[in-house]
Design a protein around this motif. Sequence first.
Motif, PDB file in Angstrom:
ATOM      1  N   VAL A   1     -15.597  -4.329  18.167  1.00  0.00           N
ATOM      2  CA  VAL A   1     -16.148  -3.508  17.092  1.00  0.00           C
ATOM      3  C   VAL A   1     -17.434  -2.838  17.542  1.00  0.00           C
TER       4      VAL A   1
ATOM      5  N   TYR B   1     -19.936  -0.430  15.270  1.00  0.00           N
ATOM      6  CA  TYR B   1     -20.111   0.147  13.936  1.00  0.00           C
ATOM      7  C   TYR B   1     -21.565   0.542  13.745  1.00  0.00           C
ATOM      8  N   ASP B   2     -21.791   1.760  13.272  1.00  0.00           N
ATOM      9  CA  ASP B   2     -23.145   2.243  12.987  1.00  0.00           C
ATOM     10  C   ASP B   2     -23.040   3.175  11.794  1.00  0.00           C
ATOM     11  N   GLN B   3     -23.514   2.726  10.649  1.00  0.00           N
ATOM     12  CA  GLN B   3     -23.281   3.492   9.428  1.00  0.00           C
ATOM     13  C   GLN B   3     -24.482   3.414   8.502  1.00  0.00           C
TER      14      GLN B   3
ATOM     15  N   LYS C   1     -25.764  -1.766  11.817  1.00  0.00           N
ATOM     16  CA  LYS C   1     -25.095  -1.678  13.114  1.00  0.00           C
ATOM     17  C   LYS C   1     -24.446  -3.032  13.396  1.00  0.00           C
TER      18      LYS C   1
END
Length: 210
Positions: free
Chosen positions: A123, A125-127, A152
Amino acid sequence: DANALLRRRGFALQPQPTDDPNALAVVSILDLLLAWTTAGNVSSVSHENTAYPAVSWPDAKVLISPVYPNPVGVIKATNGDTVYVTEAEGPVPAGNELSSYCAGIGAEGLPSHTHSGLTLPMVTYDQEIDIAWMVGMTFGDFFIAQALQQTKFRLNELGARVENAVAIGVMRGMSQKKRPLVLDKPFFIWIMREGMTTPVMAGYFGPDAW
């Protein structure tokens, strides 16, 4: 300042600056690094004819939850933390409800008799997450004028890292006349009783019941 701190830590969040002497910026940063007690093997998983990098633990524990239909995989970290993973089922709860939902799946299940080992996608993920619902909340003489969050998450065969930043802009409010709460859209109503943790009654009412 708050923005400089966020930039140094690699976050894109930038609360709007203000020269108002009644304004205050608050930044909270969580940085959690986990190393697996047993490193996983690099592998892959396929979804809709596309292959994705994955990590496998041939000897990972798999549990059967007493309240959830899908098996729950267990990964141990060197700091004593435990990570649980399971296939999502049904609608995904939003916002803070997701934490309580996952906690309710029941990690203390029985060992699975149909699964052994675990494979899951790596994974990255950076949102930025919408927490604008906090804007306008008050406490004492202050109210929240800005609310930003960025999360993150990275997971690979060696471990996982969680970085989460929340930036809150607080303003001192001027004394003002309070206005009534007007419920002119469908609404929820619930009744609590002393000694009970769940409502005696809860309902959702729209114009057809008005």
